[in-house]
Write a protein that holds these residues in place. Structure first.
Motif, PDB file in Angstrom:
ATOM      1  N   VAL A 148       0.871  -1.177   0.000  1.00 61.24           N
ATOM      2  CA  VAL A 148       0.000   0.000   0.000  1.00 61.24           C
ATOM      3  C   VAL A 148       0.905   1.223   0.000  1.00 61.24           C
ATOM      4  N   CYS A 158      -7.554   0.746   3.370  1.00 61.41           N
ATOM      5  CA  CYS A 158      -7.268  -0.424   2.537  1.00 61.41           C
ATOM      6  C   CYS A 158      -6.429  -1.438   3.306  1.00 61.41           C
ATOM      7  N   PHE A 234      -1.673  -1.175  -3.968  1.00 56.27           N
ATOM      8  CA  PHE A 234      -2.674  -0.110  -3.891  1.00 56.27           C
ATOM      9  C   PHE A 234      -1.952   1.226  -3.813  1.00 56.27           C
ATOM     10  N   GLY A 432     -10.515   3.184  -0.189  1.00 53.85           N
ATOM     11  CA  GLY A 432      -9.610   2.142   0.294  1.00 53.85           C
ATOM     12  C   GLY A 432     -10.332   0.853   0.596  1.00 53.85           C
ATOM     13  N   LYS A 433     -11.516   0.972   1.164  1.00 49.40           N
ATOM     14  CA  LYS A 433     -12.326  -0.211   1.495  1.00 49.40           C
ATOM     15  C   LYS A 433     -12.754  -0.953   0.225  1.00 49.40           C
ATOM     16  N   ALA A 436      -9.748  -2.702  -1.275  1.00 48.48           N
ATOM     17  CA  ALA A 436      -9.348  -3.865  -0.480  1.00 48.48           C
ATOM     18  C   ALA A 436     -10.232  -5.071  -0.788  1.00 48.48           C
TER      19      ALA A 436
END
Length: 445
Positions: A148, A158, A234, A432-433, A436
């Protein structure tokens, strides 16, 4: 970070330490249990929950408020954290007045919404103040490793969600501290007592996340190198570089970016040693401009003017933020754009041209305005300023597709550096969620 300027009218110690402590105390002190109970009882618990639909992270707002009303603030906090692991910070900095609270049906009934943001803070702060353990545990180890890039809201969100799925995560951050916008980019009175770092430490307790600081994309790490070393990548680096004015005098001492000023203030251990001008002008119309203007006044500037090139309704900062600035003595000037900064050896005044709107264009009216200014903070936008190699751009930010996938395989993007970023902690957390979950699905296939 830009060094403090040395213009003659910029000086430290304009106010006493006691005055500064008072000025920079918590903007919205924590509700006590009785206040929270009374406020929670105002909620109608609407079946269609327009407030929930207005929340970028989809928090079940009626549910968490109901849990407060029944004396279960820790359960309420868990409901919040399930959708927004940075719910404590979002409760402090989210423009709830234009999101969930604007959608609250109490506005129609009373002209006053339920204080959703303050109730969210009550729940999350109660949970964290009680020293309760991280409410999530890691799934069985998957053996997968994800990089990340960026330890701001998008990257932290994330990383936490990936760690919960059992993946190992390494977070690379260019600065000396994690937090991104939450640590360096918001007004100090919105997040007191080092809350940003305390929340990060609490988030990291889930385990499986390694943090590597001082690692800049394009200098210390590359997208291609990370793709070779990790199963997925990410990118959530935000927009760290500030746009500059291109007018005469823009390079005079006393002129700097508002984000550098806010970052310097946030990292200051003693605000009485932080220099501020007598007459400060902030150029811009967003939250950064308001934060810089209000804090200039709180530091003891004699006059502070916030000047925006368009009308009040076009300002990115909410009406609440505009009124907050005005309540602290900031003079708001609309429909004026900077034309020249005057001064012999440092900034002394700014000349603005008045404008009018013709369709989507701004047209000068021929009238001008001159404002005294020994310190000028520029808040007219930010850009990425990072080497992203083969990642496709959409305009000036990274292109993204379903699940926040980038144009390159095994690379995802999110937050302000991705197209459509909104310069909000809450939308970055959601980015970010989403990424992920998309990464987890791809690695589980």
């Amino acid at each position: 970070m830009t060094e403090t300027t040395s213009a003659p009218d910029i000086a430290a110690g304009r106010l006493s330490k006691d005055a500064l402590d008072q000025n920079f105390c918590d903007l919205h002190p924590l509700l006590d249990p009785h206040e929270a109970q009374v406020e929670a009882d105002r909620c109608y618990f609407c079946y269609d929950a327009p407030c929930m639909n207005a929340c970028p992270t989809g928090i079940d707002i009626p549910q968490f408020i109901r849990q407060i009303s029944t004396g279960n603030p820790t359960g309420s906090a868990k409901t919040i954290f399930e959708q927004n692991i940075l719910g404590g910070m979002c409760a402090r900095v989210c423009p709830t007045e234009t999101l969930c609270e604007q959608a609250c049906v109490r506005n129609d009934a009373e002209g006053k919404p339920v204080k959703i943001g303050e109730l969210q803070r009550y729940a999350t702060d109660t949970y964290m103040h009680r020293g309760l353990p991280q409410p999530f545990s890691r799934a069985a180890a998957t053996g997968k490793k994800i990089a990340v890039v960026g330890a701001g809201p998008a990257g932290l969100s994330c990383a936490h969600r990936l760690a919960a799925h059992g993946h190992d995560v390494v977070v690379y951050e260019a600065r000396e501290k994690p937090g991104g916008l939450n640590e360096f980019g918001i007004a100090a009175y919105k997040a007191t007592e080092d809350f940003a770092q305390r929340e990060i430490n609490w988030l990291m307790d889930i385990g499986g996340i390694e943090l590597r600081l001082g690692q800049m994309l394009g200098r210390d790490i590359t997208v291609d190198g990370l793709r070779q070393e990790y199963d997925a990548v990410f990118i959530g680096i935000g927009l760290p570089a500030a746009s500059k004015l291109s007018i005469p005098g823009a390079d005079l001492p006393g002129v700097e970016s508002a984000i550098d000023f806010i970052a310097r203030l946030r990292q200051s251990k003693d605000l009485s040693g932080l220099p501020i001008g007598q007459d400060v002008v902030v150029i811009g119309g967003g939250m950064t401009a308001v934060d810089a203007a209000v804090q200039s006044k709180l530091l003891g500037a004699r006059t502070v003017s916030l000047v925006y090139r368009r009308g009040r309704e076009q300002m990115a900062a909410s009406r609440y933020e505009q009124d907050l600035a005005a309540s602290h003595g900031v003079h708001l000037v609309f429909n004026a754009r900077p034309a020249e900064i005057r001064g012999d050896n440092a900034a002394e005044a700014i000349v603005f041209e008045y404008t009018r709107q013709e369709g989507s264009n701004l047209v000068p009216t021929g009238e001008t305005l001159e404002i005294a200014a020994d310190q000028v903070f520029v808040a007219i936008g930010q850009w990425m300023d990072a080497e992203t190699e083969d990642l496709e751009l959409d305009g000036t930010t990274l292109a993204r597709f379903d699940g926040n996938k980038s144009s390159v395989s095994n690379v995802w993007v999110g937050g302000d550096c991705a197209h459509g970023g909104e310069d909000l902690t809450v939308t970055a957390v959601e980015d970010g969620k989403i990424a992920a979950e998309s990464i987890h699905r791809a690695l589980s296939a």
